[in-house]
Structures are given as C-alpha cells and as structure tokens.
Design an enzyme around this catalytic site. Structure first.
Site, PDB file in Angstrom:
ATOM      1  N   SER A   1       0.851  -1.190   0.000  1.00  0.00           N
ATOM      2  CA  SER A   1       0.000   0.000   0.000  1.00  0.00           C
ATOM      3  C   SER A   1       0.883   1.236   0.000  1.00  0.00           C
ATOM      4  O   SER A   1       1.677   1.442   0.916  1.00  0.00           O
ATOM      5  CB  SER A   1      -0.892   0.012   1.245  1.00  0.00           C
ATOM      6  OG  SER A   1      -1.289   1.339   1.527  1.00  0.00           O
TER       7      SER A   1
ATOM      8  N   HIS B   1      -1.246  -1.257  -4.274  1.00  0.00           N
ATOM      9  CA  HIS B   1      -2.502  -0.915  -3.591  1.00  0.00           C
ATOM     10  C   HIS B   1      -2.536   0.602  -3.371  1.00  0.00           C
ATOM     11  O   HIS B   1      -1.625   1.181  -2.793  1.00  0.00           O
ATOM     12  CB  HIS B   1      -2.567  -1.678  -2.272  1.00  0.00           C
ATOM     13  CG  HIS B   1      -3.861  -1.513  -1.542  1.00  0.00           C
ATOM     14  ND1 HIS B   1      -4.998  -2.235  -1.858  1.00  0.00           N
ATOM     15  CD2 HIS B   1      -4.209  -0.717  -0.503  1.00  0.00           C
ATOM     16  CE1 HIS B   1      -5.974  -1.897  -1.034  1.00  0.00           C
ATOM     17  NE2 HIS B   1      -5.530  -0.967  -0.212  1.00  0.00           N
TER      18      HIS B   1
ATOM     19  N   ASP C   1      -4.595   3.628  -1.833  1.00  0.00           N
ATOM     20  CA  ASP C   1      -5.624   3.972  -0.840  1.00  0.00           C
ATOM     21  C   ASP C   1      -6.133   5.399  -1.019  1.00  0.00           C
ATOM     22  O   ASP C   1      -5.416   6.362  -0.741  1.00  0.00           O
ATOM     23  CB  ASP C   1      -5.042   3.831   0.571  1.00  0.00           C
ATOM     24  CG  ASP C   1      -4.948   2.382   1.003  1.00  0.00           C
ATOM     25  OD1 ASP C   1      -5.943   1.645   0.863  1.00  0.00           O
ATOM     26  OD2 ASP C   1      -3.873   1.987   1.500  1.00  0.00           O
TER      27      ASP C   1
ATOM     28  N   MET D   1      -8.556   8.257   0.238  1.00  0.00           N
ATOM     29  CA  MET D   1      -9.334   8.655   1.427  1.00  0.00           C
ATOM     30  C   MET D   1      -9.778  10.104   1.298  1.00  0.00           C
ATOM     31  O   MET D   1      -9.036  10.945   0.787  1.00  0.00           O
ATOM     32  CB  MET D   1      -8.478   8.497   2.681  1.00  0.00           C
ATOM     33  CG  MET D   1      -7.952   7.099   2.887  1.00  0.00           C
ATOM     34  SD  MET D   1      -7.108   6.982   4.474  1.00  0.00           S
ATOM     35  CE  MET D   1      -6.391   5.336   4.328  1.00  0.00           C
TER      36      MET D   1
ATOM     37  N   HIS E   1      -8.370   1.297  -3.858  1.00  0.00           N
ATOM     38  CA  HIS E   1      -9.255   1.077  -2.717  1.00  0.00           C
ATOM     39  C   HIS E   1      -9.908   2.415  -2.372  1.00  0.00           C
ATOM     40  O   HIS E   1      -9.260   3.302  -1.816  1.00  0.00           O
ATOM     41  CB  HIS E   1      -8.411   0.530  -1.540  1.00  0.00           C
ATOM     42  CG  HIS E   1      -9.163   0.389  -0.267  1.00  0.00           C
ATOM     43  ND1 HIS E   1      -8.548   0.132   0.941  1.00  0.00           N
ATOM     44  CD2 HIS E   1     -10.495   0.454   0.024  1.00  0.00           C
ATOM     45  CE1 HIS E   1      -9.436   0.037   1.903  1.00  0.00           C
ATOM     46  NE2 HIS E   1     -10.636   0.248   1.373  1.00  0.00           N
TER      47      HIS E   1
ATOM     48  N   MET F   1     -12.030   4.808  -0.323  1.00  0.00           N
ATOM     49  CA  MET F   1     -12.637   5.075   0.991  1.00  0.00           C
ATOM     50  C   MET F   1     -13.193   6.483   0.914  1.00  0.00           C
ATOM     51  O   MET F   1     -12.699   7.417   1.559  1.00  0.00           O
ATOM     52  CB  MET F   1     -11.563   4.937   2.091  1.00  0.00           C
ATOM     53  CG  MET F   1     -11.160   3.491   2.322  1.00  0.00           C
ATOM     54  SD  MET F   1      -9.594   3.338   3.203  1.00  0.00           S
ATOM     55  CE  MET F   1      -8.457   3.405   1.829  1.00  0.00           C
TER      56      MET F   1
ATOM     57  N   MET G   1     -11.073  -5.973   5.615  1.00  0.00           N
ATOM     58  CA  MET G   1     -10.164  -5.082   6.348  1.00  0.00           C
ATOM     59  C   MET G   1      -9.717  -5.782   7.626  1.00  0.00           C
ATOM     60  O   MET G   1     -10.537  -6.328   8.370  1.00  0.00           O
ATOM     61  CB  MET G   1     -10.869  -3.771   6.716  1.00  0.00           C
ATOM     62  CG  MET G   1     -11.248  -2.859   5.562  1.00  0.00           C
ATOM     63  SD  MET G   1      -9.884  -2.328   4.525  1.00  0.00           S
ATOM     64  CE  MET G   1      -8.841  -1.455   5.697  1.00  0.00           C
TER      65      MET G   1
ATOM     66  N   ASP H   1      -6.610  -6.531   4.006  1.00  0.00           N
ATOM     67  CA  ASP H   1      -5.977  -5.206   3.995  1.00  0.00           C
ATOM     68  C   ASP H   1      -5.870  -4.648   5.408  1.00  0.00           C
ATOM     69  O   ASP H   1      -6.885  -4.388   6.052  1.00  0.00           O
ATOM     70  CB  ASP H   1      -6.822  -4.274   3.111  1.00  0.00           C
ATOM     71  CG  ASP H   1      -6.242  -2.876   3.016  1.00  0.00           C
ATOM     72  OD1 ASP H   1      -5.120  -2.646   3.505  1.00  0.00           O
ATOM     73  OD2 ASP H   1      -6.923  -2.003   2.439  1.00  0.00           O
ATOM     74  N   GLY H   2      -4.643  -4.447   5.863  1.00  0.00           N
ATOM     75  CA  GLY H   2      -4.410  -3.753   7.132  1.00  0.00           C
ATOM     76  C   GLY H   2      -3.922  -4.653   8.240  1.00  0.00           C
ATOM     77  O   GLY H   2      -4.489  -5.716   8.500  1.00  0.00           O
ATOM     78  N   GLY H   3      -2.823  -4.238   8.852  1.00  0.00           N
ATOM     79  CA  GLY H   3      -2.315  -4.938  10.039  1.00  0.00           C
ATOM     80  C   GLY H   3      -1.561  -6.231   9.750  1.00  0.00           C
ATOM     81  O   GLY H   3      -1.271  -6.994  10.674  1.00  0.00           O
TER      82      GLY H   3
ATOM     83  N   GLY I   1       1.267  -2.200   4.074  1.00  0.00           N
ATOM     84  CA  GLY I   1       1.841  -0.854   3.990  1.00  0.00           C
ATOM     85  C   GLY I   1       3.110  -0.753   4.796  1.00  0.00           C
ATOM     86  O   GLY I   1       4.221  -0.844   4.268  1.00  0.00           O
ATOM     87  N   SER I   2       2.936  -0.603   6.122  1.00  0.00           N
ATOM     88  CA  SER I   2       4.101  -0.345   6.980  1.00  0.00           C
ATOM     89  C   SER I   2       5.098  -1.500   7.001  1.00  0.00           C
ATOM     90  O   SER I   2       6.307  -1.273   7.092  1.00  0.00           O
ATOM     91  CB  SER I   2       3.634  -0.006   8.399  1.00  0.00           C
ATOM     92  OG  SER I   2       2.612  -0.861   8.808  1.00  0.00           O
TER      93      SER I   2
END
Ligand code: DX5
Ligand code: ZN
Length: 227
Positions: A9, A34, A36, A38, A68, A70, A139, A177-179, A199-200
């Site tokens: 991401s 990806h 994102d 927002m 994605h 949002m 998510m 997606d996420g974490g 992402g991170s």
C-alpha cells in the site's frame, strides 16, 4: 491450490520520491500496487486522487493498480480512476447508494471490481452480489490509517468468506488489507487469503528485497521467485 499476491500500500511509501519507491517494491518481487484513496469524510484521513495514479503510470509503473476507494459518494470518481489506468476498483458497500449499480459502473469501465468489508461490517450483502465480485476485501483494521494492529476476529471472517466463495463463486479472490506483518501473514493465508495488502511492513522496512523474501518464505512461495 490458491496463489498469493503481495500488494504494497503506497500510503506508507516515501511521497517525496513516489515513483522510485514504487518501482523498488516491484523489483523486490511485489505483484500489485494498492492505492488507498481517502476523503476525510468516509474515513478520517485525506490522501491522494487520480492525478497521482496518472503520475505513476507516466513513471512507467506497469504492475496492476488496485484502487481502494474510501470515499463517499463513490460513483463520480470511478470513471476518472478507470481512465487513468486503475485495474481493480474496490469500495465499501456503505459508501454507495446502490451497490449493484456501482459494481456495474466499475465493470462498464473495464476494471475488476470488489467490495470491502470493515471488521464489523456484516457480510449479508454477499448473498446478493458474490458472483459479480472479482475480489472480496476484508479489512484487518478500521480503515483510515496504516500501521494499525490486526483485529484477530477478522481471521474467522476470512474463513467464512472462503466457504462462501467455495460454494458460490470459486473464481473470486480474497484480499486482506491492514495490520498484516511477518508474524500473522501465515495465519491469514491459512484462513483463505490470496492478496495481502501491506503498507508499513514493506515500506517501513530498510531492505525491500529482504522483507519480500521473508514474506514469501512465510507463504511458502519461494520456489516461484524468478530472480
Ligand atoms: C487502511 C488502508 C490500508 C493500509 C495498510 O485504511 O486501507 O491499505 O494502508 O497499511 P498497514 O499494512 O500498515 O496496516
Ligand atoms: Zn487499503
């Protein structure tokens, strides 16, 4: 046998040299970018729009782009993202006034389509649209920010969606997606995920090649690496 795709991401990328950073994660062995989007309305954060995607294309980024959304309302920007080169467009069902019409709009513009479910969003709507979906995104965190902790109850949700897919729409893929990190990616894969948005974990790493190799080791796909 399911195949796995790694989707960094760009929310966690270095925006002062975005093209170069994206090229680097792709050279490290990632598969999909990806993207994102927002709007500080559907989610409490503001990111980037179609112009940034256009710039990535101009920089010769050829990997599939997974947009994605949002944002609310969602329909207006779909043709715009499709025109600048989006390959997959996903949105949250609660951000659309008419989910089926929004899915049709994405397909009409030649993109693959998907619905995104927050950790506490009901999956009921899948009873009506699952056959239409190229991808179902679950998510792992509440949307809005990168670097959050994976919500463990999502694992059960992945298993549930995998069952629905097996029964009703075998070609639909599951994206999470996420974490996602090195420690939980195997469990997420075992639950049924195919596409891993990170992402991170990826952009926060000093050595992209090393981290991607580690991820592939966890997924047991090292033998598929070309280089
Ligand atoms: C969250 C975004 C995610 C996020 C993932 O709203 O949709 O794509 O950037 O970041 P990590 O992997 O750091 O949780
Ligand atoms: Zn995302």
């Amino acid at each position: 046998m399911s195949k796995f795709w790694i989707a960094p991401s760009i929310l966690s990328a270095d925006f002062s040299r975005l093209g170069e950073d994206v090229q680097k994660v792709l050279s490290a062995g990632c598969d999909i970018i990806h993207f994102d989007v927002m709007d500080n309305h559907y989610v409490p954060n503001l990111t980037f729009g179609p112009y940034v995607l256009q710039c990535l294309k101009k920089y010769n980024i050829c990997a599939p782009i997974d947009v994605h959304l949002m944002i609310k309302p969602v329909d207006n920007l779909i043709p715009v993202f499709a025109n600048v080169g989006a390959n997959i467009i996903t949105f949250h069902p609660e951000s659309s006034y008419h989910v089926d019409a929004t899915l049709n709009l994405i397909k009409y513009h030649g993109c693959k389509c998907g619905l995104v479910f927050n950790p506490t969003t009901s999956l009921d709507i899948l009873n009506y649209v699952i056959k239409k979906l190229d991808v179902i995104v679950l998510m792992g965190v509440n949307p809005g920010f990168s670097g959050q902790k994976f919500i463990p109850s999502v694992l059960k949700k992945i298993v549930l969606v995998k069952k629905l897919i097996n029964n009703y729409s075998p070609s639909t893929l599951i994206e999470v997606d996420g974490g996602i990190n090195i420690d939980n990616i195997k469990d997420i894969a075992d639950a049924g995920a195919n596409i891993f948005v990170m992402g991170s974990t990826i952009f926060g790493s000093k050595d992209y090649k090393k981290i991607v190799k580690k991820i592939k080791c966890r997924l047991n796909v090292l033998t598929n690496i070309k280089k």
